[in-house]
Design an enzyme around this catalytic site. Sequence first.
Site, PDB file in Angstrom:
ATOM      1  N   ASP A 321       0.867  -1.195  -0.005  1.00 26.17           N
ATOM      2  CA  ASP A 321       0.120   0.355  -0.252  1.00 26.17           C
ATOM      3  C   ASP A 321       0.962   1.265   0.025  1.00 26.17           C
ATOM      4  O   ASP A 321       1.764   0.875   0.161  1.00 26.17           O
ATOM      5  CB  ASP A 321      -1.017   0.178   1.386  1.00 26.17           C
ATOM      6  CG  ASP A 321      -2.016   0.746   1.434  1.00 26.17           C
ATOM      7  OD1 ASP A 321      -2.084   0.921  -0.005  1.00 26.17           O
ATOM      8  OD2 ASP A 321      -2.567   1.101   2.381  1.00 26.17           O
ATOM      9  N   ASP A 550      -2.247  -1.780   6.522  1.00 25.97           N
ATOM     10  CA  ASP A 550      -2.300  -1.260   7.664  1.00 25.97           C
ATOM     11  C   ASP A 550      -3.922  -1.373   7.811  1.00 25.97           C
ATOM     12  O   ASP A 550      -4.086  -0.544   8.812  1.00 25.97           O
ATOM     13  CB  ASP A 550      -0.993   0.175   8.068  1.00 25.97           C
ATOM     14  CG  ASP A 550      -2.137   1.175   7.389  1.00 25.97           C
ATOM     15  OD1 ASP A 550      -2.498   0.816   5.701  1.00 25.97           O
ATOM     16  OD2 ASP A 550      -1.282   2.022   7.768  1.00 25.97           O
ATOM     17  N   ASP A 554      -6.761  -3.455   3.349  1.00 25.26           N
ATOM     18  CA  ASP A 554      -5.518  -4.604   2.984  1.00 25.26           C
ATOM     19  C   ASP A 554      -5.825  -5.990   3.420  1.00 25.26           C
ATOM     20  O   ASP A 554      -5.686  -6.927   2.824  1.00 25.26           O
ATOM     21  CB  ASP A 554      -5.060  -3.817   3.506  1.00 25.26           C
ATOM     22  CG  ASP A 554      -4.220  -3.076   3.511  1.00 25.26           C
ATOM     23  OD1 ASP A 554      -4.453  -2.611   2.092  1.00 25.26           O
ATOM     24  OD2 ASP A 554      -3.571  -1.835   3.352  1.00 25.26           O
TER      25      ASP A 554
END
Length: 823
Positions: A321, A550, A554
Amino acid sequence: MRKAAPEEKENTRLNIPTELPAGTVMTPPEGLSSAEAAKREAEGKSNRQTADKGKSIPRIVADNLFTLFNLLNFALAACLALVGSWRNMLFLGVVFSNTLIGTVQELRARAMLNKLRLLDVRPVRVVRDGGETKCQPDKLVLGDLAIFTSGDQLPADAVIVNGSCAADESLLTGESEPIPRKKGDLLMSGSFLTEGKVTAQLVAVGDNSYAARLTREAKKVCSPKSELMTELNKLVSLVSKLLVPIGVILFIEQFFLLKAPIKEAVPMAVAAMIGMIPEGLILLTSVALMAGVIKLGRRKTLVQELFGIETLARVDVLCTDKTGTLTTGEMAFEKFIPLEAEEEELRKKTENFLAAFEAGSGTLRALSAFMNRSEDTATAILPFSSARKKSAASFGNGKTIILGAPTFVTDKAIPEAAEAADAGFRVLLMAEADGILRGEELPPVKRLLGLILLRETLRPSAKDTVAWFGREGVSVRIMSGDDPRTVASAARALELEGSDKLVDCAELNDEELAAAAKDKVIFGRLTPDRKRLLVEALKAEGHHVAMTGDGVNDIPSLKASDCSIAMAGGAEATEHSAQLVLLNNDFNSLPAVVAEGRRVIGNITRTASLFLQKTLYSFGLSVLNILIALFLPLRYPFEPIHLTLVSSLTVGVPSFFLALEPSSERAKGNFLLRIILKAVPGALGVICCALAAMIANYCGIPDEIASTMAVISAGVIGLGNLILTCRPFSKLRVAVCGLMCVAFAGAVLLFPDIFALHIGAMATRHFLMLAIMTAVGLAVLILGSFAVRPLLKKAEDGTLPRLDLKKLKLNNASEIMKGRHGK
């Protein structure tokens, strides 16, 4: 807002809902009565989530103790106990060690699972009985009217009935920009309010809320995706199918055909069966992985799934990410672009503007970090609003400074702003107006002073980390819910190879997204489920994929990946759904984590062939003994104590030393096929020597001397295989080989009685025979090692057909190595 029809199917992809749940009844402004709230709580409509404590401690202990592996060994030990062969029962030490390691690891996993919570426990302001009160999140009920202000996190899904706000949904969607929400809009559990104040009705609570459903996804137990585990299961499945029949036939042969006493026949049969069980390999794997867990823990990395270390070692694609992983989530000032003012004037106007506001937003914090605030005092201010996308401050000179998104400040086209936006910057326009603020009414803009460019702050070490992965042959792909241009800007700052290969995933269907996975590097505007689809597409291309993240958004992709890595400080559910958690929230620690995974798995692969050699020669020797029994009945030469000596000094002890050595090569190829190819030459050498000793015994050599010759030759060939495995030599490897040679010689010469050896009864001719047969065995080992090298190369490259043992699959083989294989 249209309500979902009852017949509409639930969105099983866990995308964020956009419609009210079917059957929603709006609550009056005075809220629920206390009686109605109590009634709904009794009906199970509260915000309390179903507790899932997992397996009990006794169940965990029992599952690790009563495995197929342990039951086989306990049965063999019982057979030895019945005939009083106590010294041959030393192998039980390995059994209890493996059981203890598995139990401790699963108990630790249980403790982690029971801590899994997505939301902070804070009192919530609710309207009940016409008044405001505070209530714990688990006491909220369906239909409650709750009041949320800036900084509050939603404990349940809700619809706004009064007010407006900006919601930070980055933990759900990955988009770092707050989303404006107004009356009638849905707010999802797990999101935060960054500004505004709303009264919202709870429309999905407890297990039905969006956050609870994602949390359940994170807590589901999933089968291990470990190739190492899979291959070990196949091996044990094969062994367990063949072990008992071979052992029984061998006992019948020794007892009935050779008329051996039962106190000799039982240990011989048990020795053959124990030799076929690679118990040392399984223990080494457990210990090596646990040692890796400890080392990674010292590096502030929490290993929540034991085999996450192994999957990490095989990774060739790292999906990450942007927000919170490569960047800190904070903005940083980049530069001014003057328009109708000089840069110095633009700077002074910015300092005046900063003096009027507290540095509460990321934009103002970024500007305050780069320049000072002036002493000027604003006479009126207009705070930033997500709806108007701008803020303003009036001063005593009758001028008003306006700062906001260019298209919300002026109708004029600004080419420089479009170019900066395409380059991935966050663009703000500062303008000056004649006149002062009157409420929310702005005076007309007179001058466009200039543009202020902001960029996301990269983690200090992210650039070096990305470069390390590039050197190590790991491709980095960035997945984000943000605009792909913004993501590409961060990638260019990181000097990521392929940062120009970007795609807006919102414009692609699922098939096009899978095709883009082949050559694109930057993926923007990804929803949580489409991140998962992208990970699966990469895996379908044959890649071993690691995923970092995080946010709650996700979780689906983390679970789909081969190795999932969470950054601490994000959503708690995300941390606990991952195999590994970087507790220091530092992306820079990933190279050390990957290197440790490679070290552990590289050393397991290197030493596994030593263990498998014993399995192969025990199996081969037993089968040969049975096949020729009718016309040439031969006495089996080994007892369990003999194998304890040989395997301890040629396999077990050196393997645990070698498992501590550095290894940086990425794990690749078929694990089982590679270790079998490496083990075959040594196994053939031992079979040749043992068969020669058995034939010599048939021709008149005493039983005890034949056994002694077989044991010594097996030990020498085992040491030869150890020396070949240790190449290229290091100081540690030379020391280990030398020490094991001395130890074996010492055991044979100084403690023959303990290990049932009769070297003192051997004559010169016996030593000559021993030398010849050992030389032949070593020749087979060396020549065989050269012969299998081309096949080993193909196995490592993946060009050799995979060894398929599916037809020999055993249902419960995975229980042999209990640890935390999933959540």
